[in-house]
Enzyme design. Sequence first.
Site, mmCIF file in Angstrom:
data_model
loop_
_atom_site.group_PDB
_atom_site.id
_atom_site.type_symbol
_atom_site.label_atom_id
_atom_site.label_comp_id
_atom_site.label_asym_id
_atom_site.label_seq_id
_atom_site.Cartn_x
_atom_site.Cartn_y
_atom_site.Cartn_z
ATOM 1 N N GLU A 165 1.124 -1.150 -0.371
ATOM 2 C CA GLU A 165 -0.284 0.415 -0.019
ATOM 3 C C GLU A 165 0.344 0.915 -0.006
ATOM 4 O O GLU A 165 0.572 2.290 0.634
ATOM 5 C CB GLU A 165 -0.982 0.105 0.869
ATOM 6 C CG GLU A 165 -1.369 -1.437 1.394
ATOM 7 C CD GLU A 165 -2.860 -0.956 2.031
ATOM 8 O OE1 GLU A 165 -3.274 -0.075 3.232
ATOM 9 O OE2 GLU A 165 -3.963 -1.928 2.361
ATOM 10 N N GLU A 376 -5.594 -8.860 1.064
ATOM 11 C CA GLU A 376 -5.751 -8.210 2.284
ATOM 12 C C GLU A 376 -7.508 -7.494 2.351
ATOM 13 O O GLU A 376 -7.321 -7.283 1.361
ATOM 14 C CB GLU A 376 -5.147 -6.769 3.329
ATOM 15 C CG GLU A 376 -3.604 -7.299 3.902
ATOM 16 C CD GLU A 376 -3.293 -5.868 4.388
ATOM 17 O OE1 GLU A 376 -4.383 -4.677 4.752
ATOM 18 O OE2 GLU A 376 -2.160 -5.620 4.147
HETATM 19 C C1 GBH Z 1 -4.655 -1.951 5.704
HETATM 20 O O1 GBH Z 1 -4.393 -0.536 5.082
HETATM 21 C C2 GBH Z 1 -2.975 -2.655 6.101
HETATM 22 O O2 GBH Z 1 -2.622 -2.551 5.339
HETATM 23 C C3 GBH Z 1 -2.982 -3.164 7.138
HETATM 24 O O3 GBH Z 1 -2.113 -2.855 8.204
HETATM 25 C C4 GBH Z 1 -3.895 -2.572 7.935
HETATM 26 O O4 GBH Z 1 -3.703 -2.863 9.112
HETATM 27 C C5 GBH Z 1 -5.496 -2.731 7.706
HETATM 28 O O5 GBH Z 1 -5.761 -2.349 6.033
HETATM 29 C C6 GBH Z 1 -5.962 -2.389 8.652
HETATM 30 O O6 GBH Z 1 -6.955 -0.956 8.149
HETATM 31 O O7 GBH Z 1 -11.553 6.737 2.990
HETATM 32 O O8 GBH Z 1 -13.666 6.177 3.691
HETATM 33 O O9 GBH Z 1 -12.447 5.216 1.868
HETATM 34 C C7 GBH Z 1 -5.909 -0.013 4.875
HETATM 35 C C8 GBH Z 1 -6.420 1.357 4.715
HETATM 36 C C9 GBH Z 1 -8.202 1.674 4.355
HETATM 37 C C10 GBH Z 1 -6.783 3.404 3.692
HETATM 38 C C11 GBH Z 1 -9.532 2.213 3.963
HETATM 39 C C12 GBH Z 1 -7.548 3.595 3.476
HETATM 40 C C13 GBH Z 1 -10.071 4.064 2.901
HETATM 41 C C14 GBH Z 1 -11.290 4.749 3.726
HETATM 42 N N1 GBH Z 1 -6.587 2.157 3.849
HETATM 43 N N2 GBH Z 1 -9.245 3.225 3.865
HETATM 44 S S1 GBH Z 1 -12.671 5.497 2.920
#
Ligand code: GBH
Length: 473
Positions: A165, A376
Amino acid sequence: MTELTFPPSFSWGTATAAYQIEGARHEGGRRDSIWDTFAHTPGAVVNGDTGDVTCDHYHRMPSDVALMASLGLDTYRFSVSWARVCPDGRTPNPEGLDFYDRLVDELVGRGIRPWLTLYHWDLPQALQDRGGWTNRDTASAFAEYAGTVLERLGDRVPVWTTLNEPWCSSFLSYAAGEHAPGHTSPTEAVDAAHHLLLGHGLAVQRIRADRPDVTVGITTNHTVAEPADPSNPADVDAARRIDGAFNRVFLDPLFRGEYPADVLEDMAEAGLGRAARDGDFAVISSPIDVLGVNYYNGAAVAGAVPGDESPLVFAGPGELPRRSPYVGSERVRFVPRGLPVTAMGWEVQPEGLTRLLVRLQEEYTGPAGVRLHVTENGAAYDDVPDAAGFVDDTHTRRAYVRDHLAAVHAAIEAGAAVDGYMVWSMLDNFEWAWGLAKRFGIVRVDFDTLQRTPKASALWYAEVARSGSVTLD
Ligand code: GBH
Protein backbone atom coordinates in the site's frame (compact mmCIF):
# COMPACT_ATOMS: atom_id res chain seq x y z
CA MET A 1 -28.62 -22.24 0.36
CA THR A 2 -26.04 -21.58 -2.33
CA GLU A 3 -22.63 -23.15 -2.36
CA LEU A 4 -19.84 -21.33 -4.16
CA THR A 5 -16.96 -23.57 -5.18
CA PHE A 6 -13.56 -22.03 -5.82
CA PRO A 7 -11.01 -23.39 -8.29
CA PRO A 8 -9.06 -26.33 -6.81
CA SER A 9 -5.80 -24.35 -6.90
CA PHE A 10 -7.33 -21.36 -5.10
CA SER A 11 -5.16 -20.33 -2.16
CA TRP A 12 -6.42 -19.58 1.36
CA GLY A 13 -4.35 -17.48 3.68
CA THR A 14 -4.07 -14.77 6.28
CA ALA A 15 -1.83 -11.73 6.50
CA THR A 16 0.02 -9.73 9.16
CA ALA A 17 2.75 -7.08 9.26
CA ALA A 18 5.93 -6.90 11.32
CA TYR A 19 5.36 -3.76 13.36
CA GLN A 20 1.77 -4.74 14.07
CA ILE A 21 2.57 -8.10 15.67
CA GLU A 22 6.24 -8.63 16.53
CA GLY A 23 7.08 -6.44 19.53
CA ALA A 24 10.70 -7.01 20.68
CA ARG A 25 11.57 -3.43 19.85
CA HIS A 26 15.26 -3.51 20.68
CA GLU A 27 16.00 -7.22 20.68
CA GLY A 28 18.45 -9.00 18.43
CA GLY A 29 20.02 -5.75 17.31
CA ARG A 30 16.81 -4.15 16.02
CA ARG A 31 16.81 -0.37 16.07
CA ASP A 32 13.91 2.02 15.78
CA SER A 33 11.75 2.41 12.73
CA ILE A 34 9.63 5.48 12.01
CA TRP A 35 6.72 3.68 13.66
CA ASP A 36 8.60 3.34 16.96
CA THR A 37 9.32 7.05 16.89
CA PHE A 38 5.78 7.96 15.88
CA ALA A 39 4.04 5.65 18.36
CA HIS A 40 6.16 7.14 21.14
CA THR A 41 5.14 10.67 20.15
CA PRO A 42 2.42 11.91 22.54
CA GLY A 43 -0.94 12.20 20.77
CA ALA A 44 0.07 10.26 17.68
CA VAL A 45 -1.68 6.97 18.54
CA VAL A 46 -4.99 6.49 20.32
CA ASN A 47 -4.49 5.64 24.03
CA GLY A 48 -0.72 6.05 23.63
CA ASP A 49 -0.44 2.44 22.45
CA THR A 50 2.81 1.30 20.81
CA GLY A 51 4.16 -1.76 19.05
CA ASP A 52 6.75 -2.36 21.79
CA VAL A 53 5.07 -5.64 22.74
CA THR A 54 1.77 -5.87 20.82
CA CYS A 55 1.25 -9.63 20.10
CA ASP A 56 4.82 -10.54 21.13
CA HIS A 57 4.95 -12.65 17.99
CA TYR A 58 8.75 -12.41 17.99
CA HIS A 59 8.78 -14.75 21.00
CA ARG A 60 5.65 -16.73 20.18
CA MET A 61 6.28 -17.35 16.50
CA PRO A 62 6.42 -21.18 16.58
CA SER A 63 3.07 -21.50 18.34
CA ASP A 64 1.51 -18.87 16.07
CA VAL A 65 2.59 -20.88 13.04
CA ALA A 66 1.24 -24.04 14.67
CA LEU A 67 -2.09 -22.27 15.11
CA MET A 68 -2.16 -21.36 11.41
CA ALA A 69 -1.41 -24.94 10.51
CA SER A 70 -4.21 -26.17 12.77
CA LEU A 71 -6.61 -23.95 10.79
CA GLY A 72 -5.41 -25.63 7.58
CA LEU A 73 -4.35 -22.42 5.83
CA ASP A 74 -1.97 -22.87 2.90
CA THR A 75 -0.34 -19.42 2.71
CA TYR A 76 0.88 -16.87 5.22
CA ARG A 77 1.72 -13.31 4.22
CA PHE A 78 4.06 -11.57 6.67
CA SER A 79 6.36 -8.60 6.42
CA VAL A 80 10.00 -8.20 7.30
CA SER A 81 11.07 -5.40 9.61
CA TRP A 82 13.73 -3.48 7.68
CA ALA A 83 14.99 -2.05 11.00
CA ARG A 84 15.53 -5.58 12.36
CA VAL A 85 17.37 -6.76 9.28
CA CYS A 86 19.33 -3.54 8.58
CA PRO A 87 19.11 -1.48 11.80
CA ASP A 88 20.82 1.57 10.25
CA GLY A 89 18.92 1.07 6.99
CA ARG A 90 21.92 -0.34 5.12
CA THR A 91 24.13 -2.67 7.16
CA PRO A 92 22.83 -6.25 7.40
CA ASN A 93 22.21 -7.63 10.89
CA PRO A 94 22.53 -11.44 10.79
CA GLU A 95 20.66 -11.83 14.06
CA GLY A 96 17.69 -9.98 12.62
CA LEU A 97 17.70 -12.19 9.56
CA ASP A 98 17.83 -15.26 11.83
CA PHE A 99 14.31 -14.56 13.07
CA TYR A 100 12.84 -14.65 9.56
CA ASP A 101 14.96 -17.66 8.72
CA ARG A 102 13.36 -19.53 11.61
CA LEU A 103 9.90 -18.28 10.66
CA VAL A 104 10.28 -19.46 7.08
CA ASP A 105 11.57 -22.87 8.19
CA GLU A 106 8.68 -23.21 10.59
CA LEU A 107 6.18 -22.37 7.84
CA VAL A 108 7.73 -24.63 5.24
CA GLY A 109 7.97 -27.43 7.79
CA ARG A 110 4.23 -27.18 8.34
CA GLY A 111 3.36 -27.02 4.68
CA ILE A 112 2.47 -23.33 4.67
CA ARG A 113 3.70 -21.21 1.77
CA PRO A 114 5.61 -18.13 2.96
CA TRP A 115 4.59 -14.92 1.15
CA LEU A 116 7.01 -12.18 2.07
CA THR A 117 6.37 -8.42 2.01
CA LEU A 118 9.53 -6.34 2.16
CA TYR A 119 7.99 -3.06 3.23
CA HIS A 120 4.89 -2.65 5.34
CA TRP A 121 5.56 0.98 6.38
CA ASP A 122 8.30 0.59 9.01
CA LEU A 123 11.20 2.56 7.51
CA PRO A 124 14.37 2.53 9.64
CA GLN A 125 14.49 5.80 11.57
CA ALA A 126 18.11 6.22 10.44
CA LEU A 127 16.85 6.66 6.87
CA GLN A 128 14.07 9.02 7.96
CA ASP A 129 16.77 11.16 9.54
CA ARG A 130 18.02 11.69 5.99
CA GLY A 131 14.60 12.57 4.59
CA GLY A 132 12.94 9.15 4.41
CA TRP A 133 10.98 8.60 1.21
CA THR A 134 11.38 12.23 0.18
CA ASN A 135 15.06 11.38 -0.41
CA ARG A 136 15.71 9.58 -3.69
CA ASP A 137 18.52 7.58 -2.04
CA THR A 138 15.92 5.69 0.03
CA ALA A 139 14.80 3.94 -3.17
CA SER A 140 18.25 2.47 -3.76
CA ALA A 141 18.64 1.63 -0.06
CA PHE A 142 15.39 -0.33 -0.40
CA ALA A 143 16.70 -2.32 -3.36
CA GLU A 144 19.88 -3.12 -1.39
CA TYR A 145 17.80 -4.28 1.56
CA ALA A 146 15.70 -6.42 -0.80
CA GLY A 147 18.89 -8.07 -1.99
CA THR A 148 19.99 -8.74 1.59
CA VAL A 149 16.73 -10.48 2.51
CA LEU A 150 16.62 -12.37 -0.79
CA GLU A 151 20.12 -13.73 -0.30
CA ARG A 152 19.11 -15.30 3.01
CA LEU A 153 15.54 -16.42 2.23
CA GLY A 154 15.25 -16.63 -1.56
CA ASP A 155 15.77 -20.40 -1.56
CA ARG A 156 12.62 -20.99 0.52
CA VAL A 157 10.27 -18.04 -0.10
CA PRO A 158 8.49 -18.38 -3.44
CA VAL A 159 6.52 -15.08 -3.46
CA TRP A 160 7.93 -11.60 -2.88
CA THR A 161 5.92 -8.41 -2.51
CA THR A 162 7.93 -5.21 -2.61
CA LEU A 163 5.61 -2.65 -1.02
CA ASN A 164 2.37 -2.84 0.87
CA GLU A 165 0.00 0.00 0.00
CA PRO A 166 2.26 2.82 -1.14
CA TRP A 167 -0.75 5.16 -0.82
CA CYS A 168 -0.50 4.82 2.96
CA SER A 169 3.27 5.27 3.12
CA SER A 170 3.09 8.42 1.00
CA PHE A 171 -0.20 10.30 1.22
CA LEU A 172 -1.36 9.12 4.64
CA SER A 173 2.17 9.48 6.07
CA TYR A 174 3.56 12.65 4.50
CA ALA A 175 0.38 14.62 3.63
CA ALA A 176 -2.25 13.57 6.18
CA GLY A 177 0.09 13.10 9.14
CA GLU A 178 -1.95 10.10 10.25
CA HIS A 179 0.87 7.60 9.78
CA ALA A 180 4.57 7.82 10.52
CA PRO A 181 6.51 10.04 10.05
CA GLY A 182 3.43 12.21 10.65
CA HIS A 183 4.22 15.02 8.23
CA THR A 184 1.57 17.26 6.67
CA SER A 185 3.20 18.37 3.42
CA PRO A 186 1.50 17.61 0.07
CA THR A 187 4.79 18.17 -1.71
CA GLU A 188 6.60 15.67 0.47
CA ALA A 189 3.78 13.21 -0.18
CA VAL A 190 4.01 13.33 -3.97
CA ASP A 191 7.81 13.05 -3.81
CA ALA A 192 7.50 10.10 -1.43
CA ALA A 193 5.01 8.41 -3.77
CA HIS A 194 7.46 8.72 -6.65
CA HIS A 195 10.41 7.38 -4.66
CA LEU A 196 8.34 4.49 -3.33
CA LEU A 197 7.44 3.55 -6.91
CA LEU A 198 11.08 3.87 -7.91
CA GLY A 199 12.16 1.74 -4.94
CA HIS A 200 9.62 -0.89 -5.99
CA GLY A 201 11.00 -0.96 -9.54
CA LEU A 202 14.61 -1.15 -8.41
CA ALA A 203 13.76 -3.97 -6.00
CA VAL A 204 11.92 -5.90 -8.74
CA GLN A 205 14.99 -5.62 -10.96
CA ARG A 206 17.25 -6.73 -8.14
CA ILE A 207 15.07 -9.72 -7.27
CA ARG A 208 14.79 -10.77 -10.93
CA ALA A 209 18.54 -10.53 -11.42
CA ASP A 210 19.41 -12.51 -8.29
CA ARG A 211 16.62 -15.11 -8.38
CA PRO A 212 14.74 -15.41 -11.67
CA ASP A 213 12.70 -18.30 -10.22
CA VAL A 214 10.62 -16.39 -7.65
CA THR A 215 7.26 -14.68 -8.12
CA VAL A 216 7.39 -10.89 -7.66
CA GLY A 217 4.74 -8.26 -7.18
CA ILE A 218 3.40 -5.28 -5.28
CA THR A 219 0.29 -4.77 -3.17
CA THR A 220 -1.84 -1.68 -3.68
CA ASN A 221 -4.90 -0.57 -1.72
CA HIS A 222 -8.10 0.55 -3.33
CA THR A 223 -11.17 2.48 -2.46
CA VAL A 224 -13.94 2.09 -5.01
CA ALA A 225 -15.47 5.54 -5.27
CA GLU A 226 -18.84 6.36 -6.78
CA PRO A 227 -20.48 9.75 -7.29
CA ALA A 228 -23.02 10.41 -4.53
CA ASP A 229 -25.32 11.76 -7.24
CA PRO A 230 -24.40 10.35 -10.65
CA SER A 231 -26.35 13.14 -12.37
CA ASN A 232 -24.30 15.84 -10.64
CA PRO A 233 -21.12 16.64 -12.61
CA ALA A 234 -19.35 17.85 -9.45
CA ASP A 235 -19.91 14.44 -7.82
CA VAL A 236 -18.78 12.61 -10.95
CA ASP A 237 -15.64 14.73 -10.90
CA ALA A 238 -15.12 13.94 -7.20
CA ALA A 239 -15.27 10.20 -7.94
CA ARG A 240 -12.74 10.63 -10.75
CA ARG A 241 -10.44 12.54 -8.40
CA ILE A 242 -10.62 9.98 -5.59
CA ASP A 243 -10.04 7.13 -8.03
CA GLY A 244 -7.01 9.03 -9.28
CA ALA A 245 -5.68 9.86 -5.82
CA PHE A 246 -6.04 6.33 -4.42
CA ASN A 247 -5.73 3.99 -7.36
CA ARG A 248 -4.54 5.35 -10.70
CA VAL A 249 -1.67 7.43 -9.29
CA PHE A 250 0.07 4.10 -8.58
CA LEU A 251 -1.49 1.72 -11.12
CA ASP A 252 -0.71 3.85 -14.16
CA PRO A 253 3.02 4.21 -13.48
CA LEU A 254 3.24 0.51 -12.63
CA PHE A 255 1.39 -0.79 -15.69
CA ARG A 256 1.58 2.06 -18.23
CA GLY A 257 4.79 3.79 -17.27
CA GLU A 258 3.31 7.23 -16.64
CA TYR A 259 1.23 9.28 -14.24
CA PRO A 260 -2.33 9.84 -15.49
CA ALA A 261 -2.74 13.26 -17.11
CA ASP A 262 -5.73 14.24 -14.96
CA VAL A 263 -3.96 13.30 -11.71
CA LEU A 264 -0.87 15.28 -12.77
CA GLU A 265 -3.22 18.22 -13.15
CA ASP A 266 -5.05 17.62 -9.84
CA MET A 267 -1.73 17.40 -7.98
CA ALA A 268 0.18 20.00 -10.01
CA GLU A 269 0.41 22.49 -7.16
CA ALA A 270 2.00 19.88 -4.89
CA GLY A 271 4.35 18.96 -7.74
CA LEU A 272 3.47 15.38 -8.67
CA GLY A 273 6.10 14.14 -11.11
CA ARG A 274 8.71 16.78 -10.34
CA ALA A 275 10.86 14.10 -8.67
CA ALA A 276 10.86 11.98 -11.85
CA ARG A 277 14.13 11.66 -13.77
CA ASP A 278 14.83 10.17 -17.17
CA GLY A 279 14.44 6.43 -17.13
CA ASP A 280 12.43 6.25 -13.89
CA PHE A 281 9.22 5.06 -15.51
CA ALA A 282 10.97 2.21 -17.31
CA VAL A 283 12.21 1.03 -13.89
CA ILE A 284 8.84 1.56 -12.19
CA SER A 285 6.98 -0.40 -14.87
CA SER A 286 9.35 -3.38 -14.75
CA PRO A 287 7.18 -6.44 -15.41
CA ILE A 288 5.71 -8.13 -12.33
CA ASP A 289 3.95 -11.46 -11.89
CA VAL A 290 1.25 -10.69 -9.38
CA LEU A 291 -0.71 -7.65 -8.22
CA GLY A 292 -1.77 -7.91 -4.58
CA VAL A 293 -5.13 -6.25 -4.03
CA ASN A 294 -6.16 -4.89 -0.65
CA TYR A 295 -9.81 -3.96 -0.42
CA TYR A 296 -11.82 -2.84 2.58
CA ASN A 297 -14.57 -0.51 1.48
CA GLY A 298 -16.39 1.50 -1.11
CA ALA A 299 -17.30 5.16 -0.77
CA ALA A 300 -19.73 7.67 -2.22
CA VAL A 301 -18.16 11.05 -2.82
CA ALA A 302 -19.44 14.51 -3.60
CA GLY A 303 -17.86 17.67 -4.92
CA ALA A 304 -16.92 20.63 -2.77
CA VAL A 305 -19.71 22.74 -1.29
CA PRO A 306 -19.74 25.76 -3.64
CA GLY A 307 -18.04 28.77 -2.06
CA ASP A 308 -16.65 26.80 0.88
CA GLU A 309 -13.50 28.60 2.05
CA SER A 310 -13.42 27.19 5.58
CA PRO A 311 -10.03 26.00 6.91
CA LEU A 312 -9.10 22.49 5.82
CA VAL A 313 -9.46 20.30 8.86
CA PHE A 314 -9.40 16.56 8.64
CA ALA A 315 -10.60 14.24 11.37
CA GLY A 316 -8.37 11.31 12.21
CA PRO A 317 -7.28 9.12 15.09
CA GLY A 318 -4.98 10.55 17.76
CA GLU A 319 -4.56 14.18 18.76
CA LEU A 320 -1.94 15.46 16.35
CA PRO A 321 -2.95 17.89 13.60
CA ARG A 322 -4.10 16.11 10.45
CA ARG A 323 -4.81 17.29 6.95
CA SER A 324 -6.45 15.64 3.97
CA PRO A 325 -4.56 12.83 2.22
CA TYR A 326 -6.38 13.72 -1.02
CA VAL A 327 -3.76 16.10 -2.35
CA GLY A 328 -5.30 18.65 -4.71
CA SER A 329 -8.81 17.36 -3.97
CA GLU A 330 -9.03 18.33 -0.31
CA ARG A 331 -12.62 19.50 -0.43
CA VAL A 332 -14.10 16.29 -1.82
CA ARG A 333 -16.68 15.01 0.67
CA PHE A 334 -17.26 11.39 1.66
CA VAL A 335 -21.04 10.99 1.94
CA PRO A 336 -22.49 8.18 4.05
CA ARG A 337 -25.02 6.09 2.11
CA GLY A 338 -26.58 4.31 5.04
CA LEU A 339 -24.70 1.08 4.30
CA PRO A 340 -23.54 -0.96 7.29
CA VAL A 341 -20.16 0.18 8.64
CA THR A 342 -17.40 -1.62 10.54
CA ALA A 343 -15.82 -0.39 13.77
CA MET A 344 -13.52 1.73 11.57
CA GLY A 345 -16.55 3.56 10.17
CA TRP A 346 -15.81 2.13 6.70
CA GLU A 347 -18.83 1.23 4.58
CA VAL A 348 -19.29 -2.45 3.85
CA GLN A 349 -19.76 -2.87 0.12
CA PRO A 350 -18.74 -6.33 -1.13
CA GLU A 351 -19.81 -5.68 -4.76
CA GLY A 352 -17.10 -3.04 -4.89
CA LEU A 353 -14.54 -5.85 -4.69
CA THR A 354 -16.07 -7.63 -7.69
CA ARG A 355 -16.02 -4.44 -9.73
CA LEU A 356 -12.48 -3.62 -8.62
CA LEU A 357 -11.05 -7.03 -9.56
CA VAL A 358 -12.79 -7.07 -12.94
CA ARG A 359 -11.61 -3.57 -13.69
CA LEU A 360 -8.02 -4.33 -12.69
CA GLN A 361 -8.11 -7.40 -14.91
CA GLU A 362 -9.47 -5.48 -17.89
CA GLU A 363 -7.55 -2.24 -17.59
CA TYR A 364 -4.24 -3.19 -15.99
CA THR A 365 -3.27 -6.75 -15.15
CA GLY A 366 -4.97 -8.75 -17.91
CA PRO A 367 -3.17 -7.08 -20.83
CA ALA A 368 0.13 -7.46 -18.95
CA GLY A 369 -0.45 -11.15 -18.16
CA VAL A 370 -0.28 -10.42 -14.42
CA ARG A 371 -2.20 -12.52 -11.89
CA LEU A 372 -4.39 -11.04 -9.15
CA HIS A 373 -4.40 -12.07 -5.49
CA VAL A 374 -6.47 -10.54 -2.71
CA THR A 375 -3.70 -9.92 -0.19
CA GLU A 376 -5.92 -8.22 2.41
CA ASN A 377 -9.60 -8.04 3.19
CA GLY A 378 -11.24 -8.09 6.59
CA ALA A 379 -12.94 -6.02 9.23
CA ALA A 380 -12.66 -4.58 12.70
CA TYR A 381 -15.65 -5.03 14.97
CA ASP A 382 -16.17 -4.40 18.67
CA ASP A 383 -15.74 -8.00 19.75
CA VAL A 384 -17.29 -9.20 22.97
CA PRO A 385 -15.37 -12.20 24.37
CA ASP A 386 -17.04 -14.65 26.72
CA ALA A 387 -15.42 -15.67 30.02
CA ALA A 388 -13.16 -18.12 28.20
CA GLY A 389 -12.04 -15.46 25.72
CA PHE A 390 -14.09 -16.83 22.83
CA VAL A 391 -15.58 -14.30 20.40
CA ASP A 392 -18.66 -15.20 18.44
CA ASP A 393 -18.27 -12.94 15.41
CA THR A 394 -20.60 -15.01 13.23
CA HIS A 395 -22.79 -12.05 12.35
CA THR A 396 -20.03 -9.48 12.03
CA ARG A 397 -16.54 -10.49 10.81
CA ARG A 398 -17.56 -13.90 9.50
CA ALA A 399 -20.42 -12.38 7.50
CA TYR A 400 -18.06 -9.71 6.15
CA VAL A 401 -15.52 -12.31 4.98
CA ARG A 402 -18.23 -14.57 3.57
CA ASP A 403 -19.77 -11.76 1.52
CA HIS A 404 -16.40 -10.62 0.22
CA LEU A 405 -15.48 -14.17 -0.75
CA ALA A 406 -18.73 -14.32 -2.70
CA ALA A 407 -17.62 -11.10 -4.40
CA VAL A 408 -14.26 -12.68 -5.29
CA HIS A 409 -16.08 -15.70 -6.67
CA ALA A 410 -18.23 -13.45 -8.84
CA ALA A 411 -15.11 -11.69 -10.14
CA ILE A 412 -13.54 -15.02 -11.10
CA GLU A 413 -16.73 -15.99 -12.93
CA ALA A 414 -16.52 -12.67 -14.76
CA GLY A 415 -12.99 -13.48 -15.92
CA ALA A 416 -10.68 -12.01 -13.30
CA ALA A 417 -7.52 -14.12 -12.79
CA VAL A 418 -7.64 -14.25 -8.99
CA ASP A 419 -5.44 -16.94 -7.45
CA GLY A 420 -6.23 -16.57 -3.78
CA TYR A 421 -7.50 -14.65 -0.81
CA MET A 422 -6.04 -13.59 2.52
CA VAL A 423 -7.95 -12.42 5.55
CA TRP A 424 -6.60 -9.39 7.32
CA SER A 425 -5.66 -10.44 9.89
CA MET A 426 -4.47 -13.66 11.47
CA LEU A 427 -4.27 -11.97 14.89
CA ASP A 428 -5.71 -8.92 16.60
CA ASN A 429 -2.82 -6.49 16.47
CA PHE A 430 -1.51 -2.92 16.63
CA GLU A 431 -3.85 -1.11 14.25
CA TRP A 432 -1.50 1.81 13.49
CA ALA A 433 -2.81 5.19 14.67
CA TRP A 434 -5.78 3.40 16.28
CA GLY A 435 -3.50 1.35 18.50
CA LEU A 436 -4.71 -1.86 20.12
CA ALA A 437 -8.34 -0.78 20.30
CA LYS A 438 -9.38 -1.89 16.80
CA ARG A 439 -9.42 -5.63 16.30
CA PHE A 440 -9.14 -7.20 12.84
CA GLY A 441 -8.00 -10.69 13.87
CA ILE A 442 -9.79 -13.96 13.20
CA VAL A 443 -7.87 -14.98 16.32
CA ARG A 444 -8.40 -12.97 19.49
CA VAL A 445 -5.35 -11.75 21.35
CA ASP A 446 -5.76 -10.83 25.01
CA PHE A 447 -3.22 -8.01 25.25
CA ASP A 448 -2.77 -8.57 29.00
CA THR A 449 -2.07 -12.31 28.97
CA LEU A 450 -1.15 -12.51 25.25
CA GLN A 451 -3.32 -15.59 25.02
CA ARG A 452 -4.62 -16.47 21.53
CA THR A 453 -8.18 -17.74 21.02
CA PRO A 454 -9.60 -18.48 17.55
CA LYS A 455 -12.87 -16.62 16.97
CA ALA A 456 -15.91 -18.15 15.28
CA SER A 457 -14.71 -16.57 12.03
CA ALA A 458 -11.43 -18.51 12.23
CA LEU A 459 -13.18 -21.83 12.74
CA TRP A 460 -15.51 -21.06 9.86
CA TYR A 461 -12.61 -19.94 7.61
CA ALA A 462 -10.74 -23.16 8.37
CA GLU A 463 -13.71 -25.09 7.05
CA VAL A 464 -13.86 -22.90 3.93
CA ALA A 465 -10.17 -23.53 3.30
CA ARG A 466 -10.63 -27.27 3.82
CA SER A 467 -13.62 -27.58 1.50
CA GLY A 468 -12.65 -24.90 -1.03
CA SER A 469 -16.18 -23.60 -0.96
CA VAL A 470 -18.34 -21.02 0.73
CA THR A 471 -21.93 -21.62 1.68
CA LEU A 472 -24.20 -18.59 1.60
CA ASP A 473 -26.67 -18.97 4.41
C1 GBH B 1 -4.41 -1.99 5.58
O1 GBH B 1 -4.53 -0.64 5.33
C2 GBH B 1 -3.04 -2.26 6.05
O2 GBH B 1 -2.25 -2.89 5.07
C3 GBH B 1 -2.98 -3.02 7.34
O3 GBH B 1 -1.71 -2.93 7.89
C4 GBH B 1 -4.05 -2.51 8.27
O4 GBH B 1 -3.96 -3.04 9.55
C5 GBH B 1 -5.37 -2.84 7.67
O5 GBH B 1 -5.46 -2.38 6.36
C6 GBH B 1 -6.56 -2.33 8.43
O6 GBH B 1 -6.57 -0.93 8.47
O7 GBH B 1 -11.54 7.09 2.95
O8 GBH B 1 -13.48 5.88 3.72
O9 GBH B 1 -12.47 5.28 1.65
C7 GBH B 1 -5.78 -0.23 4.87
C8 GBH B 1 -5.84 1.24 4.87
C9 GBH B 1 -8.23 1.41 4.56
C10 GBH B 1 -6.72 3.21 4.04
C11 GBH B 1 -9.33 2.17 3.89
C12 GBH B 1 -7.80 3.91 3.32
C13 GBH B 1 -10.04 4.32 3.08
C14 GBH B 1 -11.23 4.71 3.90
N1 GBH B 1 -6.93 1.79 4.09
N2 GBH B 1 -9.08 3.58 3.86
S1 GBH B 1 -12.24 5.82 2.98
